[in-house]
Design a protein around this motif. Structure first.
Motif, mmCIF file in Angstrom:
data_model
loop_
_atom_site.group_PDB
_atom_site.id
_atom_site.type_symbol
_atom_site.label_atom_id
_atom_site.label_comp_id
_atom_site.label_asym_id
_atom_site.label_seq_id
_atom_site.Cartn_x
_atom_site.Cartn_y
_atom_site.Cartn_z
ATOM 1 N N MET A 11 37.414 -22.830 -20.976
ATOM 2 C CA MET A 11 38.311 -21.678 -20.842
ATOM 3 C C MET A 11 39.129 -21.833 -19.568
ATOM 4 N N PRO A 12 40.417 -21.502 -19.588
ATOM 5 C CA PRO A 12 41.240 -21.619 -18.400
ATOM 6 C C PRO A 12 40.717 -20.754 -17.264
ATOM 7 N N SER A 13 40.949 -21.220 -16.016
ATOM 8 C CA SER A 13 40.461 -20.468 -14.860
ATOM 9 C C SER A 13 41.207 -19.148 -14.705
ATOM 10 N N GLN A 14 42.475 -19.101 -15.125
ATOM 11 C CA GLN A 14 43.245 -17.869 -15.023
ATOM 12 C C GLN A 14 43.935 -17.617 -16.355
ATOM 13 N N SER A 15 43.660 -16.477 -16.955
ATOM 14 C CA SER A 15 44.185 -16.202 -18.286
ATOM 15 C C SER A 15 45.596 -15.625 -18.211
ATOM 16 N N PHE A 16 46.513 -16.221 -18.981
ATOM 17 C CA PHE A 16 47.868 -15.713 -19.110
ATOM 18 C C PHE A 16 48.014 -14.968 -20.433
ATOM 19 N N ILE A 17 47.498 -15.586 -21.502
ATOM 20 C CA ILE A 17 47.388 -14.932 -22.811
ATOM 21 C C ILE A 17 45.911 -14.707 -23.087
ATOM 22 N N SER A 18 45.573 -13.516 -23.566
ATOM 23 C CA SER A 18 44.164 -13.204 -23.803
ATOM 24 C C SER A 18 43.986 -12.479 -25.133
ATOM 25 N N PHE A 19 43.137 -13.039 -25.995
ATOM 26 C CA PHE A 19 42.663 -12.361 -27.200
ATOM 27 C C PHE A 19 41.240 -11.894 -26.909
ATOM 28 N N ASP A 20 41.007 -10.596 -27.013
ATOM 29 C CA ASP A 20 39.700 -10.039 -26.685
ATOM 30 C C ASP A 20 39.138 -9.293 -27.886
ATOM 31 N N GLY A 21 38.186 -9.921 -28.593
ATOM 32 C CA GLY A 21 37.548 -9.291 -29.745
ATOM 33 C C GLY A 21 38.514 -8.923 -30.853
#
Length: 399
Positions: free
Chosen positions: A1-11
């Motif tokens: 997983m990237p250290s810093q999220s720019f795009i995030s899908f959460d559940g």
């Protein structure tokens, strides 16, 4: 997983009928400037995931964020996202320059600024000399370059690509792959790319998320996916794989031993979820196996008997592929195995109809729990594979 999220899908989940989920419990993070491919067979949920990020579909559950801000309530044109489709979606009555300028005009950018940005975008894809032509006057590869320029012209935060090279022939497709990779590198673009072509995903991506039945089976670098598949589906879908099936005879620490139907014991690196007596598959890439010959016998002996697996199989077919030969063999209990033999003067080929010893190092393969049900693993249709089938276990992705 990237250290810093720019795009995030959460559940994130998506259902059209309230009963069956096209996407289920999706968790995925993409870093700024990363190239992530969504790879999977038809109906696996990869395109639906892309459409939810673009705003053309809404999630049933969960959240999608871009740079920390929720996208759920924003229409597509307000998401700062560029889109490239497989069918180009160019306006036939407009010139190339007018097609590229279209996203700027709907955003009320001034004429002078439009002209400068269009010129810059066409320079990026090396097509400034074709600005006055219309789409019908261009080749498929040129039209796809225009579609790419149009997606980049308003300098979006993210570029989404839905099988953009699927309509091109092999030569043009490879040329466009390098073009997209160049632009990604030079412009530090964040790209989410949908494809069912494993080679395309492995060649272009920083990471690949492998989809099946609406879930991500594994998200990792191309090297990690190919060399260290998390489960049997990934091993079978990504690249070419000899899947030898049997039952786990032993599993301890890093290593596991598989007993084939004829009683032969073979070993490899242990996957997670193995238990003694359970059904399992040994995943072996064709280029990692060797046909035992007098020339390599000494090398095999030097490795040590404990490091090698050996099976005996009948040579059924020899296929010339230019830089290598494909040797198709069948084991005594009916399973098939393919060995890639480099086309050099120092490699002898076995004779058709003869029995040959096939060897490989145990650290070049992995023992994984068998697929629990029939799962589509071919690229481009819905053909299913069952590990209990008598058909060849060589699955998808022939190189």
């Amino acid at each position: 997983m990237p250290s810093q999220s720019f795009i995030s899908f959460d559940g994130v989940s998506k259902s059209y009928d309230g009963v069956h989920s096209v996407v289920e419990g999706l968790d995925l993070d993409v870093a700024r400037g990363e190239f992530v491919s969504l790879l999977g067979p038809s109906g696996s949920g990869k395109t639906t995931t892309l459409m939810m990020l673009a705003g053309f579909e809404s999630p049933t559950r969960g959240e999608i964020r871009l740079n920390g801000k929720r996208l759920d309530d924003k229409p597509p044109h307000q998401r700062d996202i560029g889109m490239v489709f497989q069918n180009y979606a160019l306006f036939p009555h407009m010139t190339i320059a007018e097609n590229v300028a279209f996203p700027l005009s709907v955003r009320k950018i001034s004429r002078s600024e439009q002209k400068a940005r269009v010129a810059r975008a066409l320079d990026m894809v090396e097509m400034p000399h074709l600005a006055a032509r219309r789409p019908a006057q261009l080749s498929g590869g040129q039209q796809q370059r225009v579609a790419l320029a149009r997606a980049l012209v308003f300098e979006p935060s993210v570029v989404l690509m839905d099988e953009p090279l699927g309509a091109l022939d092999k030569r043009l497709r490879e040329s466009m792959q390098y073009e997209i990779m160049r632009l990604h590198r030079e412009l530090s673009l964040t790209i989410v790319y949908v494809t069912h072509d494993q080679n395309e995903a492995l060649t272009m991506s920083d990471r690949v998320a492998v989809f099946s039945d609406g879930r991500i089976q594994q998200a990792a670098t191309p090297t990690e996916l190919y060399e260290n598949a998390a489960n049997a589906f990934v091993a079978n879908f990504v690249g070419e794989n000899n899947g030898l099936t049997g039952r786990v005879a032993a599993s301890a620490g890093e290593w596991a031993t598989l007993r084939l139907a004829d009683g032969t014991l073979i070993g490899g690196r242990a996957g997670t979820g193995l238990h003694e007596g359970g059904e399992a598959m040994l995943a072996l890439r064709p280029e990692r196996a060797h046909i035992a010959t007098a020339a390599n016998a000494a090398a095999d002996a030097a490795r040590g008997a404990g490091e090698l697996n050996v099976v005996h199989a009948l040579v059924q077919e020899l296929v010339y592929c230019g830089d290598h030969h494909r040797v198709h063999l069948k084991l005594a209990h009916g399973e098939s195995v393919v060995v890639k033999v480099p086309n050099t003067q120092h490699h002898d080929l076995p004779a058709l109809g003869h029995t040959a010893a096939v060897t490989w190092r145990r650290d070049d393969c992995k023992v994984l729990p068998a697929l629990s049900s029939r799962v589509a693993v071919t690229s481009g249709d819905d053909t299913a594979f069952s590990p209990s089938s008598s058909a060849s276990p060589l699955i998808a992705g022939a190189n």
